[in-house]
Motif scaffolding. Structure first.
Motif, PDB file in Angstrom:
ATOM      1  N   ASN A 192      38.510 -12.555 -12.706  1.00 45.43           N
ATOM      2  CA  ASN A 192      37.361 -13.200 -12.067  1.00 45.43           C
ATOM      3  C   ASN A 192      36.122 -13.175 -12.950  1.00 45.43           C
ATOM      4  O   ASN A 192      35.236 -14.025 -12.818  1.00 45.43           O
ATOM      5  CB  ASN A 192      37.048 -12.525 -10.730  1.00 45.43           C
ATOM      6  CG  ASN A 192      37.779 -13.210  -9.581  1.00 45.43           C
ATOM      7  OD1 ASN A 192      38.254 -14.328  -9.725  1.00 45.43           O
ATOM      8  ND2 ASN A 192      37.874 -12.506  -8.473  1.00 45.43           N
ATOM      9  N   GLN A 193      36.057 -12.196 -13.853  1.00 42.48           N
ATOM     10  CA  GLN A 193      34.905 -12.107 -14.739  1.00 42.48           C
ATOM     11  C   GLN A 193      34.776 -13.353 -15.615  1.00 42.48           C
ATOM     12  O   GLN A 193      33.663 -13.736 -16.002  1.00 42.48           O
ATOM     13  CB  GLN A 193      35.005 -10.861 -15.637  1.00 42.48           C
ATOM     14  CG  GLN A 193      34.825  -9.546 -14.906  1.00 42.48           C
ATOM     15  CD  GLN A 193      36.117  -9.042 -14.269  1.00 42.48           C
ATOM     16  OE1 GLN A 193      37.072  -9.787 -14.126  1.00 42.48           O
ATOM     17  NE2 GLN A 193      36.123  -7.757 -13.896  1.00 42.48           N
ATOM     18  N   ILE A 194      35.907 -13.989 -15.918  1.00 41.99           N
ATOM     19  CA  ILE A 194      35.868 -15.202 -16.742  1.00 41.99           C
ATOM     20  C   ILE A 194      35.125 -16.309 -16.001  1.00 41.99           C
ATOM     21  O   ILE A 194      34.310 -17.030 -16.590  1.00 41.99           O
ATOM     22  CB  ILE A 194      37.296 -15.658 -17.100  1.00 41.99           C
ATOM     23  CG1 ILE A 194      38.035 -14.575 -17.884  1.00 41.99           C
ATOM     24  CG2 ILE A 194      37.245 -16.966 -17.890  1.00 41.99           C
ATOM     25  CD1 ILE A 194      37.369 -14.205 -19.190  1.00 41.99           C
ATOM     26  N   ARG A 195      35.407 -16.429 -14.708  1.00 44.43           N
ATOM     27  CA  ARG A 195      34.714 -17.440 -13.909  1.00 44.43           C
ATOM     28  C   ARG A 195      33.206 -17.165 -13.889  1.00 44.43           C
ATOM     29  O   ARG A 195      32.397 -18.079 -13.978  1.00 44.43           O
ATOM     30  CB  ARG A 195      35.280 -17.446 -12.493  1.00 44.43           C
ATOM     31  CG  ARG A 195      34.726 -18.557 -11.613  1.00 44.43           C
ATOM     32  CD  ARG A 195      35.265 -18.424 -10.206  1.00 44.43           C
ATOM     33  NE  ARG A 195      34.670 -19.412  -9.326  1.00 44.43           N
ATOM     34  CZ  ARG A 195      34.587 -19.281  -8.012  1.00 44.43           C
ATOM     35  NH1 ARG A 195      35.060 -18.186  -7.425  1.00 44.43           N
ATOM     36  NH2 ARG A 195      34.044 -20.216  -7.267  1.00 44.43           N
ATOM     37  N   MET A 196      32.855 -15.895 -13.768  1.00 48.93           N
ATOM     38  CA  MET A 196      31.444 -15.527 -13.751  1.00 48.93           C
ATOM     39  C   MET A 196      30.790 -15.841 -15.101  1.00 48.93           C
ATOM     40  O   MET A 196      29.655 -16.322 -15.160  1.00 48.93           O
ATOM     41  CB  MET A 196      31.280 -14.041 -13.432  1.00 48.93           C
ATOM     42  CG  MET A 196      29.827 -13.590 -13.323  1.00 48.93           C
ATOM     43  SD  MET A 196      29.658 -11.894 -12.713  1.00 48.93           S
ATOM     44  CE  MET A 196      30.385 -10.990 -14.078  1.00 48.93           C
ATOM     45  N   ILE A 197      31.518 -15.604 -16.193  1.00 52.84           N
ATOM     46  CA  ILE A 197      31.005 -15.898 -17.530  1.00 52.84           C
ATOM     47  C   ILE A 197      30.767 -17.398 -17.693  1.00 52.84           C
ATOM     48  O   ILE A 197      29.755 -17.817 -18.283  1.00 52.84           O
ATOM     49  CB  ILE A 197      31.975 -15.376 -18.611  1.00 52.84           C
ATOM     50  CG1 ILE A 197      31.952 -13.841 -18.646  1.00 52.84           C
ATOM     51  CG2 ILE A 197      31.636 -15.945 -19.983  1.00 52.84           C
ATOM     52  CD1 ILE A 197      33.021 -13.227 -19.514  1.00 52.84           C
ATOM     53  N   ILE A 198      31.675 -18.209 -17.152  1.00 54.10           N
ATOM     54  CA  ILE A 198      31.520 -19.666 -17.245  1.00 54.10           C
ATOM     55  C   ILE A 198      30.263 -20.115 -16.518  1.00 54.10           C
ATOM     56  O   ILE A 198      29.480 -20.928 -17.029  1.00 54.10           O
ATOM     57  CB  ILE A 198      32.763 -20.382 -16.684  1.00 54.10           C
ATOM     58  CG1 ILE A 198      33.975 -20.123 -17.583  1.00 54.10           C
ATOM     59  CG2 ILE A 198      32.510 -21.887 -16.552  1.00 54.10           C
ATOM     60  CD1 ILE A 198      35.292 -20.601 -17.006  1.00 54.10           C
ATOM     61  N   THR A 199      30.043 -19.589 -15.308  1.00 53.49           N
ATOM     62  CA  THR A 199      28.837 -19.935 -14.558  1.00 53.49           C
ATOM     63  C   THR A 199      27.587 -19.458 -15.298  1.00 53.49           C
ATOM     64  O   THR A 199      26.559 -20.155 -15.324  1.00 53.49           O
ATOM     65  CB  THR A 199      28.872 -19.323 -13.150  1.00 53.49           C
ATOM     66  OG1 THR A 199      30.098 -19.691 -12.497  1.00 53.49           O
ATOM     67  CG2 THR A 199      27.707 -19.829 -12.312  1.00 53.49           C
ATOM     68  N   ALA A 200      27.670 -18.280 -15.914  1.00 55.50           N
ATOM     69  CA  ALA A 200      26.538 -17.769 -16.695  1.00 55.50           C
ATOM     70  C   ALA A 200      26.260 -18.686 -17.886  1.00 55.50           C
ATOM     71  O   ALA A 200      25.090 -18.951 -18.218  1.00 55.50           O
ATOM     72  CB  ALA A 200      26.831 -16.352 -17.172  1.00 55.50           C
ATOM     73  N   GLN A 201      27.330 -19.182 -18.526  1.00 55.99           N
ATOM     74  CA  GLN A 201      27.158 -20.127 -19.631  1.00 55.99           C
ATOM     75  C   GLN A 201      26.443 -21.392 -19.163  1.00 55.99           C
ATOM     76  O   GLN A 201      25.570 -21.929 -19.856  1.00 55.99           O
ATOM     77  CB  GLN A 201      28.515 -20.505 -20.222  1.00 55.99           C
ATOM     78  CG  GLN A 201      29.189 -19.412 -21.028  1.00 55.99           C
ATOM     79  CD  GLN A 201      30.550 -19.850 -21.534  1.00 55.99           C
ATOM     80  OE1 GLN A 201      31.263 -20.611 -20.900  1.00 55.99           O
ATOM     81  NE2 GLN A 201      30.918 -19.360 -22.700  1.00 55.99           N
TER      82      GLN A 201
END
Length: 281
Positions: A192-201
């Protein structure tokens, strides 16, 4: 000018005269983006109304193929657009990257700029999968698709210099985002951290966009040359700032203060039972 000193080798298909035909088609047919947006709204909201009465589709493999193709396109676009950006930043500075539209005079970046703008119509297909799979269709999603489409087609007519940043950042973020979607559709367990990183990007992308608009506005107010109109700056700032607000809210609601999962499950179960009762009647 940046294009004079940037000498990346171009493939034959990037040097073809069809590149100019593609750019001319976009600049001479802005109404196509307006019509595409109108059809898009009718299709997705009409589709939601129809799907309320039907069972959802899986479409996992179709979605994986769709997302995979867009991921590959974005990866290649990133690889072809960013060298020119880095070259300009290194040899000519930030001012040139934001105010001199040299990227519109090199065959490689011309070609991929044209494809980028055309791809904003293709990407509307993302929402079709959401509708057919009966997933939540949030305002941010369809608003973002429409406004990016309209702004991209509008800005190409001006050959906006800061479009170099818009295109490079968008390609890079989409390369990661669509890869993630493809893996999820294939049932890979992605943290799930990957999804959060994408939104942060995406949030960072919007912050950079707002900063760029302030920068080019100040440059023009100083009386210095900058290849962008005041009208475009206003539209671009409104777009980027609205994205920032919406993505920040999405980030907060999804990762910082999410709705408790049990409540969502109960709500979904109630809808499923109600639908089953309707069918029984």
């Amino acid at each position: 000018m940046s294009h004079a000193s940037f000498n990346a080798s171009a493939f034959d298909f990037e040097k073809t005269v069809l590149t100019q035909d593609m750019l001319n088609f976009i600049t001479n047919n802005y109404k196509l983006s307006v019509w595409a947006s109108a059809v898009y709204v009718v299709v997705i909201f009409g589709g939601r109304w129809i799907m309320d009465r039907k069972d959802k589709f899986g479409l996992n493999y179709a979605l994986a193929l769709w997302s995979g193709m867009l991921a590959i396109f974005s990866v290649i676009g990133t690889a072809r657009m960013w060298p020119e950006m880095l070259h300009v930043l290194q040899h000519e500075g930030f001012y040139s990257s934001a105010c001199i539209a040299g990227y519109m005079e090199h065959s490689v970046t011309q070609f991929w700029t044209g494809l980028f703008v055309l791809s904003k119509i293709i990407e509307l297909g993302d929402t079709v999968f959401i509708v057919l799979r009966k997933q939540p269709l949030i305002f941010l999603h369809w608003y973002h698709h429409i406004t990016v489409l309209l702004y991209s087609w509008y800005s190409l007519r001006e050959e906006v210099a800061s479009g170099r940043w818009f295109i490079c950042l968008n390609f890079a973020v989409h390369a990661v985002m669509y890869s993630y979607y493809a893996l999820r559709a294939l049932k890979f367990r992605v943290p799930n951290q990957i999804r959060m990183i994408i939104t942060a990007q995406q949030l960072i992308q919007m912050i950079i966009g707002c900063f760029l608009n302030f920068y080019v506005y100040s440059i023009k107010n100083e009386g210095r040359f900058c290849q962008i109109s005041y009208e475009n700056i206003r539209l671009s700032f409104l777009m980027y700032f609205s994205y920032f607000i919406l993505f920040a809210k999405f980030f907060y609601d999804t990762y910082i203060n999410p709705t408790p999962r049990p409540a969502r499950l109960i709500s979904e179960e109630k809808r499923r039972i109600a639908k089953a009762e309707q069918k029984a009647d």
